[in-house]
Design a protein around this motif. Sequence first.
Motif, mmCIF file in Angstrom:
data_model
loop_
_atom_site.group_PDB
_atom_site.id
_atom_site.type_symbol
_atom_site.label_atom_id
_atom_site.label_comp_id
_atom_site.label_asym_id
_atom_site.label_seq_id
_atom_site.Cartn_x
_atom_site.Cartn_y
_atom_site.Cartn_z
ATOM 1 N N VAL A 1 109.633 75.078 80.915
ATOM 2 C CA VAL A 1 108.712 74.309 81.761
ATOM 3 C C VAL A 1 109.250 74.248 83.182
ATOM 4 N N SER A 2 108.355 73.961 84.114
ATOM 5 C CA SER A 2 108.732 73.761 85.510
ATOM 6 C C SER A 2 108.422 72.326 85.905
ATOM 7 N N ARG A 3 108.920 71.929 87.070
ATOM 8 C CA ARG A 3 108.721 70.539 87.498
ATOM 9 C C ARG A 3 108.593 70.487 89.013
ATOM 10 N N ASN A 4 108.029 69.378 89.473
ATOM 11 C CA ASN A 4 107.988 69.061 90.899
ATOM 12 C C ASN A 4 108.856 67.837 91.135
ATOM 13 N N GLY A 5 109.719 67.910 92.137
ATOM 14 C CA GLY A 5 110.561 66.765 92.463
ATOM 15 C C GLY A 5 111.669 66.539 91.452
ATOM 16 N N GLN A 6 112.228 65.336 91.478
ATOM 17 C CA GLN A 6 113.393 64.997 90.654
ATOM 18 C C GLN A 6 113.099 63.935 89.605
ATOM 19 N N ALA A 7 111.829 63.534 89.496
ATOM 20 C CA ALA A 7 111.511 62.470 88.541
ATOM 21 C C ALA A 7 111.808 62.871 87.101
ATOM 22 N N TYR A 8 111.811 64.188 86.825
ATOM 23 C CA TYR A 8 112.065 64.677 85.461
ATOM 24 C C TYR A 8 113.391 64.191 84.912
ATOM 25 N N GLN A 9 114.355 63.897 85.799
ATOM 26 C CA GLN A 9 115.691 63.505 85.346
ATOM 27 C C GLN A 9 115.662 62.213 84.522
ATOM 28 N N GLN A 10 114.621 61.421 84.700
ATOM 29 C CA GLN A 10 114.486 60.189 83.915
ATOM 30 C C GLN A 10 114.314 60.486 82.422
ATOM 31 N N ALA A 11 113.858 61.709 82.097
ATOM 32 C CA ALA A 11 113.601 62.064 80.700
ATOM 33 C C ALA A 11 114.753 62.847 80.064
ATOM 34 N N LEU A 12 115.821 63.074 80.818
ATOM 35 C CA LEU A 12 116.970 63.810 80.280
ATOM 36 C C LEU A 12 117.899 62.829 79.567
ATOM 37 N N HIS A 13 117.748 62.748 78.267
ATOM 38 C CA HIS A 13 118.564 61.847 77.459
ATOM 39 C C HIS A 13 119.480 62.658 76.565
ATOM 40 N N SER A 14 120.513 62.051 76.052
ATOM 41 C CA SER A 14 121.423 62.730 75.139
ATOM 42 C C SER A 14 120.721 63.002 73.813
ATOM 43 N N GLY A 15 121.306 63.902 73.041
ATOM 44 C CA GLY A 15 120.733 64.237 71.745
ATOM 45 C C GLY A 15 119.764 65.402 71.833
ATOM 46 N N VAL A 16 119.260 65.825 70.685
ATOM 47 C CA VAL A 16 118.357 66.974 70.636
ATOM 48 C C VAL A 16 117.057 66.681 69.879
ATOM 49 N N LYS A 17 116.939 65.521 69.284
ATOM 50 C CA LYS A 17 115.736 65.181 68.532
ATOM 51 C C LYS A 17 114.609 64.804 69.483
ATOM 52 N N PRO A 18 113.392 65.321 69.265
ATOM 53 C CA PRO A 18 112.262 64.942 70.126
ATOM 54 C C PRO A 18 112.133 63.430 70.264
ATOM 55 N N ASP A 19 112.073 62.957 71.511
ATOM 56 C CA ASP A 19 112.115 61.516 71.746
ATOM 57 C C ASP A 19 111.127 61.039 72.803
ATOM 58 N N THR A 20 110.247 61.930 73.240
ATOM 59 C CA THR A 20 109.251 61.522 74.226
ATOM 60 C C THR A 20 107.976 62.334 74.006
ATOM 61 N N SER A 21 106.925 61.971 74.694
ATOM 62 C CA SER A 21 105.647 62.663 74.513
ATOM 63 C C SER A 21 105.363 63.597 75.677
ATOM 64 N N VAL A 22 104.499 64.566 75.419
ATOM 65 C CA VAL A 22 104.059 65.461 76.483
ATOM 66 C C VAL A 22 103.413 64.660 77.609
ATOM 67 N N GLN A 23 102.637 63.667 77.258
ATOM 68 C CA GLN A 23 101.963 62.853 78.261
ATOM 69 C C GLN A 23 102.967 62.152 79.176
ATOM 70 N N ALA A 24 104.044 61.645 78.598
ATOM 71 C CA ALA A 24 105.064 60.969 79.398
ATOM 72 C C ALA A 24 105.738 61.933 80.359
ATOM 73 N N LEU A 25 105.956 63.155 79.929
ATOM 74 C CA LEU A 25 106.578 64.148 80.808
ATOM 75 C C LEU A 25 105.628 64.575 81.919
ATOM 76 N N GLN A 26 104.355 64.650 81.615
ATOM 77 C CA GLN A 26 103.375 64.980 82.654
ATOM 78 C C GLN A 26 103.378 63.932 83.756
ATOM 79 N N ALA A 27 103.597 62.695 83.375
ATOM 80 C CA ALA A 27 103.659 61.615 84.365
ATOM 81 C C ALA A 27 104.872 61.751 85.273
ATOM 82 N N LEU A 28 105.874 62.516 84.820
ATOM 83 C CA LEU A 28 107.073 62.762 85.625
ATOM 84 C C LEU A 28 106.982 64.090 86.375
#
Length: 336
Positions: free
Chosen positions: A241-268
Motif C-alpha cells: 500500500v501507499s500513503r500520504n503524509g505521516q499519519a499512517y505511523q499511528q497504525a504501526l503497532h507491534s505484533g503481526v496479528k490483524p488489529d485494525t480495519s481497512v476503514q481506519a487505515l483509509q482515515a489515516l
Amino acid sequence: MNKRKEMKLGVLILALAALLPTQAVQAEVAETASFQHFINVMVKQHGFQEAALRQQFAQVQIQQAILDAIVKPAEAKPWFQYREIFMTEERIAGGVKFWQDNEAALKAMQQEYGVPAEIVIAIIGVESKYGAHTGKYRVIDALATLGFAREARSDFFQKELENFLLLARSEQLDALQPMGSYAGAMGLPQFMPSSYLSYAVDFDHDGKRDIWKNSADAIASVANYFVRNQWHSGQPIAFPVSRNGQAYQQALHSGVKPDTSVQALQALQIQTPPQLAASTSVKLLSFQQADGDDLWLGLHNFYVITRYNHSPLYALAVYQLSQAIAERKKSAPAPL
C-alpha cells in the motif's frame, strides 16, 4: 552438583571455547542438575531406561559452533538485506523445478488441504532450499547444546529434546542419526520436534512420516501445519500500500496479528486495495528499504504464515517468493 558449581562449569566450557577454533570446541553433556532432571523426566514420565539414555548421551557433543550460530539469526537483518537472501534466481528456478518434480503430490495436497502449492513450495524453499540445506548438525547435539549449555530459552530446547527422543522412538529412528539445523529444525520443512509430533503427515501411506527425504510427506506436513493454524482457503495474504503524509505511523503497532480495519487505515490517508471491504481486519506493517520503507497490509493468512516463523520479514519473503515461483511456472516449459 550445586548451582555454583554448575555455573562455574558452564563458564569453564565457554572459556575453553574462546581459546580454540570454533569447529574444534566440543564437550560432553555435563552432569548438571538440569541434565539429571531431564533424565528423570524421560524415565519417570515416558518409560525410557536410564542406563540406555546415559549411554546415548555419552555420545552427544556440546558444540560451540551451535552456540555461536543461535545468536546471529537472519531475521536480525533489515528487510532489504533479508529479502536478498531468498529472492534469488536460483531459489525461484529451484521452486519451479520442485513444482514440476512433485506435481502430483502438490495437486493432491491442494485438493485435501486447500493451501496454494506456491506457498508450500516457498516455505520449503526458504527453509531448506528444497532439501539442499537441511542442516549440518545432529539434531540431538543441537538440542542438547542449547538445552544444557546455554541459559537463554534452555527450557524450550530441553522440551524439544524430550519431543525429539519421543519421535525417534515412535518412528523407530536412531536418535544419534537425524541431521538438522543449529536450532534442531529438521528435514525439508525444518520442523522442530514438537511441530513434527503435531503436524507431520504420512501422505503416501508408507507407514513413515519422512520429512527428510520424502517430498510428499514434507509437502503435506507443511500444508497440515497451516490448516491446523486456521488457514483460510482462497483468501488473500498481503497487499502493498501507499500513503500520504505521516499519519499512517499511528497504525504501526507491534505484533503481526490483524488489529485494525481497512476503514481506519483509509482515515489515516493510506490507499487500500479496492477489493478489500472497509470492515476487513488487517495489520499495517513497515519494511525497511535502503532509502525508506515499504508499507504492506497483512491479512489473516499472512498471520498464519507467521505461526511458522514469527518474523514478519519471514512471512513477506515466503509470500514474495511464492508469487515469483507461481509467475515463473506459468511460462516454464513442461519437463521432458
